[in-house]
Every structure is written in C-alpha cells, then in structure tokens.
Write a protein that holds these residues in place. Sequence first.
Motif, short mmCIF file in Angstrom:
data_model
loop_
_atom_site.label_atom_id
_atom_site.label_comp_id
_atom_site.label_asym_id
_atom_site.label_seq_id
_atom_site.Cartn_x
_atom_site.Cartn_y
_atom_site.Cartn_z
N GLU A 78 24.87 39.71 73.61
CA GLU A 78 24.05 40.01 74.80
C GLU A 78 23.82 38.73 75.61
OE1 GLU A 78 21.17 43.20 76.29
OE2 GLU A 78 22.81 43.23 74.86
N GLU A 79 23.53 37.65 74.88
CA GLU A 79 23.29 36.34 75.50
C GLU A 79 24.51 35.92 76.34
OE1 GLU A 79 21.58 33.59 72.48
OE2 GLU A 79 23.06 32.19 73.28
N PHE A 80 25.70 36.23 75.81
CA PHE A 80 26.93 35.85 76.52
C PHE A 80 27.07 36.65 77.83
CE2 PHE A 80 31.51 36.43 77.38
CZ PHE A 80 31.86 35.10 77.56
N ILE A 81 26.72 37.95 77.76
CA ILE A 81 26.82 38.79 78.96
C ILE A 81 25.87 38.27 80.04
CG2 ILE A 81 26.50 41.14 79.87
CD1 ILE A 81 27.03 42.09 76.91
N ASN A 82 24.69 37.80 79.58
CA ASN A 82 23.65 37.39 80.52
C ASN A 82 23.83 35.97 81.08
OD1 ASN A 82 22.47 39.85 80.18
ND2 ASN A 82 21.08 39.16 78.58
N THR A 83 24.78 35.22 80.52
CA THR A 83 24.98 33.87 81.07
C THR A 83 26.29 33.85 81.83
OG1 THR A 83 26.04 33.27 79.02
CG2 THR A 83 23.74 32.60 79.27
N ASN A 84 26.33 33.07 82.87
CA ASN A 84 27.57 32.95 83.62
C ASN A 84 28.44 31.88 82.99
OD1 ASN A 84 27.51 34.92 85.67
ND2 ASN A 84 25.87 33.76 86.66
N SER A 85 28.97 32.21 81.82
CA SER A 85 29.76 31.22 81.10
C SER A 85 31.07 30.95 81.83
CB SER A 85 30.04 31.72 79.69
OG SER A 85 30.97 30.89 79.08
N THR A 128 29.74 30.13 70.52
CA THR A 128 29.43 31.13 69.49
C THR A 128 29.15 32.49 70.13
OG1 THR A 128 28.56 29.54 67.93
CG2 THR A 128 27.73 31.76 67.72
N SER A 129 28.40 32.48 71.24
CA SER A 129 28.04 33.75 71.87
C SER A 129 29.29 34.46 72.41
CB SER A 129 27.00 33.53 72.97
OG SER A 129 27.56 32.79 74.02
N GLU A 130 30.26 33.67 72.87
CA GLU A 130 31.50 34.28 73.37
C GLU A 130 32.27 34.96 72.24
OE1 GLU A 130 34.27 31.45 74.93
OE2 GLU A 130 35.73 32.99 75.50
N ILE A 131 32.35 34.27 71.09
CA ILE A 131 33.04 34.85 69.94
C ILE A 131 32.32 36.12 69.48
CG2 ILE A 131 33.62 34.48 67.50
CD1 ILE A 131 34.22 31.56 68.17
N CYS A 132 30.98 36.07 69.41
CA CYS A 132 30.21 37.25 69.00
C CYS A 132 30.45 38.42 69.95
CB CYS A 132 28.72 36.92 68.95
SG CYS A 132 28.29 35.83 67.59
N HIS A 133 30.50 38.12 71.23
CA HIS A 133 30.70 39.14 72.25
C HIS A 133 32.05 39.82 72.07
CE1 HIS A 133 32.01 40.30 76.44
NE2 HIS A 133 30.86 40.95 76.34
N GLU A 134 33.10 39.01 71.89
CA GLU A 134 34.45 39.56 71.74
C GLU A 134 34.57 40.31 70.40
OE1 GLU A 134 36.90 40.25 73.47
OE2 GLU A 134 38.66 40.35 72.16
N PHE A 135 33.94 39.77 69.35
CA PHE A 135 33.98 40.42 68.05
C PHE A 135 33.32 41.80 68.11
CE2 PHE A 135 31.39 41.41 64.27
CZ PHE A 135 32.41 41.70 63.38
N PHE A 149 33.58 30.24 80.27
CA PHE A 149 34.62 30.72 79.36
C PHE A 149 34.66 32.25 79.35
CE2 PHE A 149 32.68 26.96 77.24
CZ PHE A 149 33.73 26.07 77.45
N LYS A 150 34.64 32.87 80.52
CA LYS A 150 34.55 34.33 80.52
C LYS A 150 35.72 34.96 79.76
CE LYS A 150 31.27 36.95 82.07
NZ LYS A 150 29.89 36.56 81.82
N ASN A 151 35.40 35.52 78.57
CA ASN A 151 36.40 36.27 77.80
C ASN A 151 37.72 35.55 77.58
OD1 ASN A 151 34.79 38.49 77.35
ND2 ASN A 151 35.28 39.36 79.35
#
Lengths: 140, 350
Positions: free
Chosen positions: B195-202, B247-254, B204-206
Amino acid sequence: MIKKTHSEKETYDFAKGFAQKLMGGEVLCLIGDLGAGKTAFTKGLAAGLGVKGIVTSPTFVLMKIYDVHNRIKEMAHIDAYRLSGGQELINIGAEEYFKDKQCVAVIEWADRIRDIWPKDCLKIYFKILKGDDRIIEIKK
Amino acid sequence: MKNIKVKIILAIESSCDETAAAIVRINGAKAEILANVVSSQIDIHKQYGGVVPEVAARHHVINILPVIMEALQKSRVNKNDLDLIAVTAGPGLITSLIVGVEAAKALSAAWRIPLLAVNHMYGHIAGNFLQPILFPAVCLVVSGGHTEIVVMKDYVNNKKIGQTVDDAAGEAFDKVAKLMDLGYPGGPIVSAKAEEFINTNSKFKNQIKLPRPMLDKPDFNFSFSGLKTAVLYAAQKLNPKEKKSRTSEICHEFQNAVIDVLVGKTIKAAKKIKAKTVLLAGGVAANKKLRESLKAAAEEKGFKFSVPEFKLCTDNAAMIGLAAAQIIRNKKVPLDNYKKIVVDCGWELN
C-alpha cells in the motif's frame, strides 16, 4: 555420494531413485538455501517411497505424516525453517518417528536443529551453482 | 438416540493460535451470531516468526474455559438453553485441536448436549452463510496453512478441485516478510508495505517483475514456493541500501503476483462449473487488495460475490457455529456422538 543435477526435475528423479535404497528407520537431514532443491528432493523421495497425494509444505504445522503402503509404513516430513533449536520438535513427538524402523523421516532446514540430530542420520547438502545446476552431497 | 431440534449452538475453535467460542442461534432459515469471543496469541508467537505448537497448546489450556464462559455470558444464554455443541476437529495443529475437542467432549458428556465435529476449512467457508448464497458456487479458501478451490453444489455438498502443491498463500506472505526482515505475521505487514508503494511516487514504478506461477496451467492447483524464491533472487540483486528503499516495491509486486494467480484460477473455475456465486474465505481473505480484486473480477464476469466481514475471516468460533447450523439441517446428531469424535489434524474437505 555426490550428484550434480541440472534441473528441478532431475533433482526430483534422483530422490525418487534414492528412495529405493532406503530400508526404513533413516533420518535424512536436508541442508541448503532457499531454492536449492530441498522441496523437489522431498517430493521425489515421497514419490519413490509410494506416497499418494500431494506433499505440501509442513512449515505451518512443523510436521506432516504420510502413509506409505510398503515395507516402509510412513514418511515424516518435517520443516525446521521457523525453529532455532530442536526442543520444539521433541515437544510434538518428532523423535518417535526418528526411532521408528518402519518410518523414513526427512527434515528440511535441518541445520537449525543440529542439537537433536540422531547419531546415524544421513546429511544431505544442497548447493546452488549457476542457473538451475545444483550439487547434492550425501554424507553418513 | 434422541433427535433434538437445534436452536442454540455453542461453537468452539482452537485449531491454531486463537482460542475461540461463540453462540449462534438458528432462527428459521437464518442463523445469527449472539456472541463471538476470540483470545489471540499473536503477540506471544511473534518472536518465533510463526506459531509454536506446544506454546499455543499451553495457552489454549489456560484460555479455553474462560472464553467459553465469556461467550455464554455475553449472549446471556444459559447452558441449559444449548441444543448443540460444535467443535473444530481438524485440520490444524494436533496439540491445539486436542484442547478444544477434549473440552467440548467433557462439556457434551457433563451437560448432556450433543456434540458435532466441524471441519475448520468448511467453517471458513461458512463465514459467508449469514446471507443466503446462490448455488452452485466456487469458493477460494486461503489461509496460513491452506490454499484451496472448493466447488459447492449447495450449503453442505462441496468438493475440492484444486489446492497448493507446496506452500499456502498465507505462508508465502510470512516467508517473504521473514526474508525481507519485516516481522510476523507477514500478511498484514507485506500488504501495508505494498500500500505504501502505491501511495508514494516512487521512481522505481514497477521495475521488479515476479512470475505468476501456474496461472496458464489448465488445472486449479497453485504453487507459491517458487515465487518466494523469486523474491529472494530479486532482493539479492539489490545492494543493502536499495533493498531497504525498495522493499515496498518488492512487496507490491509480490502481493500482485499472488493475487493475480488466486483471482485468475478462481474465476476460471467459476466459469467452468457455471457458478452463480464466487465466495472468498480464510484468514488471507482479510487482505483488502485480494477482497477488492476478486470482487471486481467476479462481478465483471457476472457472478455474485461474497466474503465474510473481517472478524469472521481470521480464525473464530462463530464460523464453526454457522457451519454446524447448516450441517444439522440434514443430519441428526445423537447425544452420545462425543464418544466417536477424534482430532484429525489432516482432515481434508471431500
């Protein structure tokens, strides 16, 4: 004994063949990193022993017992992934299966419970090489 | 043997690390929950990164009677008003199950109330039974120890058509949380990170891509062991600083990978059997993203969708009472049934 395998399937088949050499009463201690082939080996072993049905991960329950209708009566599949010592396995009665001559016990992540390894257990080491290549080493 | 018309059920559940008791009242075709008491041991097991059977059993022993008494008090039901006791007899941890089952047997014998053994996975499905269900239905049952697709002809006739061939979905979340050093239980933590990854404008998008195991295979089985290994490889490619920041990106994709496979296979099963309803159940059904994704996919294809409210998704006894309420519509439970009930830690749904 040292065996090099080149795929998950080959590890599975090697274990299936290895199962034919077992007499019952063996405790197999599997040691290796995530993805090294411990699960593939265990599934092959189960197939070789004649376990019917799907062998699923015992991480959650620590130990699953499968019936084998053979000279070997049972396979105990143990996963020490969550453990830092063997006492918890003793508490759920795992040692009974180690001593049972009609049972084969296979322990994944066995390096975490060295304190309760039976003296005559077989140590099976899995090493990850390049890509899908693996080295499997079996030691007395 | 005495046939008793059941109206009020005391339900007991102790298959894993929650000690639970509930009172369920059957009122015509409807069942309602009068009390639902759960004593959780999550804080105790956190330090071990999972449930420790023997520790869990000791806590069940301490908690079981207070939990049962609290359920009776909260519902203002007297033991003399009870028509049935229902207890989870499997699947689960043997040392945990025994505590609930033996307590239930003792009460059944002492209070002279018939006892019914209930399958824990069927209990999870029954968490959906507060509202009427249109059959046939397909149910995805996901928890820490199970991932199954069950076809339901009606409330009580069900058949498992697919399952995980290695790790359960909940277990994969726990293992990923452990290998990313996030703690236990893994489900809520990995999901919060996603969720944290979705809410940040990373920036490293996906960029990290993980496989969708077995999605294209024709059967209804799952495999999550390889996905966990893929997470490990993805994490190993990053340096320690990157690992922390991504970490948040990996969790999001997982999480997306797990949900894609769960949703894809469930919808395929629903189409195949021409289901009217898609159900979701089990502890992992508390995952918000999974609830939303399966609901959207089911409704898009014209299926009705049902999922229990959050507190009926994680282990509880009310769902065991709701399950019992359906079973006894077609089955008489003799008063001495308690003599036959034994724990079955590997009890599979047919």
